[in-house]
Design an enzyme around this catalytic site. Structure first.
Site, short mmCIF file in Angstrom:
data_model
loop_
_atom_site.label_atom_id
_atom_site.label_comp_id
_atom_site.label_asym_id
_atom_site.label_seq_id
_atom_site.Cartn_x
_atom_site.Cartn_y
_atom_site.Cartn_z
N CYS A 13 1.10 -1.39 0.03
CA CYS A 13 -0.28 -0.29 0.21
C CYS A 13 1.19 1.15 -0.09
CB CYS A 13 -0.94 0.41 0.99
SG CYS A 13 -2.06 -0.84 1.28
N ARG B 237 -4.84 1.68 -1.94
CA ARG B 237 -4.53 0.50 -1.10
C ARG B 237 -4.17 -1.17 -2.07
NH1 ARG B 237 -10.89 -3.06 0.97
NH2 ARG B 237 -9.43 -4.01 2.24
N LEU B 238 -3.38 -1.75 -1.51
CA LEU B 238 -3.55 -2.85 -2.38
C LEU B 238 -3.90 -3.94 -1.72
CD1 LEU B 238 -1.89 -4.65 -4.10
CD2 LEU B 238 0.18 -4.68 -2.95
N ALA B 239 -5.11 -4.17 -1.41
CA ALA B 239 -5.62 -5.04 -0.67
C ALA B 239 -5.29 -6.57 -0.38
CB ALA B 239 -7.37 -5.53 -0.47
N VAL C 235 -4.86 -9.10 2.82
CA VAL C 235 -5.76 -9.97 4.08
C VAL C 235 -7.23 -9.35 3.85
CG1 VAL C 235 -5.34 -10.11 7.31
CG2 VAL C 235 -3.48 -9.60 5.74
N ASN D 298 0.63 0.75 6.20
CA ASN D 298 0.92 -0.25 5.47
C ASN D 298 2.43 -1.35 5.47
OD1 ASN D 298 2.31 -1.00 2.83
ND2 ASN D 298 4.09 0.89 2.77
N GLY D 299 1.66 -2.25 5.43
CA GLY D 299 2.79 -3.52 6.19
C GLY D 299 1.67 -4.45 6.60
N GLU D 300 2.05 -5.29 7.04
CA GLU D 300 1.89 -6.37 8.32
C GLU D 300 1.76 -6.66 8.85
OE1 GLU D 300 0.94 -11.37 6.90
OE2 GLU D 300 2.36 -10.27 5.89
N ASP E 226 -5.94 -7.46 9.31
CA ASP E 226 -5.11 -6.51 10.93
C ASP E 226 -5.04 -5.19 10.71
OD1 ASP E 226 -4.04 -6.13 7.99
OD2 ASP E 226 -1.62 -6.96 8.33
#
Length: 150
Positions: free
Chosen positions: A2, A54-56, A58, A80-82, A105
């Site tokens: 993202c 957004r880069l979806a 999860v 941005n991240g996980e 998340d």
């Protein structure tokens, strides 16, 4: 991954039109970072704007849309991240009464910050790789965090 951007401009206090223009310009500038959505959040009292592309990955639903607002309305998060241990955090006793909107998340970290605070003690057990900007309604704060976990 993202794309996120944020700006605090005291000259834009109480100027929602200008903050939205700046947010759209920032989101446009990072459009290549996220094809799955765009969001802008402003706090006119603080002159704060957050933009997100957004880069979806999860949670593919609209429940994962950002910037996301906490249930108590106090925090907004462009992230941005996980969060590697999001499900463990979701099951934390202090979060037991949260009415989860989705499975992202992003929502887990946001509600954790809203209920436990944003300091080293409240996030030390969370394992993540991220950069986040959190706005607290009525005040302009922009802490950023990055951890490689254990």
């Amino acid at each position: 991954m993202c794309g996120i951007a944020g700006l605090i401009d005291r000259q834009c206090v109480e100027n929602d039109e200008e903050l939205n223009r700046l947010g759209r310009a920032m989101a446009s500038g990072i459009a290549h970072r996220g094809p799955d959505g765009e969001g802008i959040w402003t706090d006119v009292r603080a002159g704060l704007v957050l933009a997100h592309r957004r880069l979806a990955i999860v949670d593919l639903s609209e429940a994962g849309r950002q910037p996301m607002i906490s249930h108590n309305g106090r925090f907004a998060l462009a992230y941005n991240g996980e969060i590697y241990n999001a499900e463990d955090i979701r099951r934390h006793a202090l979060l037991a009464d949260v009415s989860w909107r989705g499975h992202s998340d992003t929502e887990v970290i946001l509600e954790s910050v809203a209920l436990r605070g944003l300091d080293a003690n409240s996030i030390r057990h969370e394992r993540y790789v991220c950069l986040c900007i959190v706005g607290s309604a009525g005040t302009a704060i922009a802490p950023c965090a990055r951890s490689h976990g254990d």
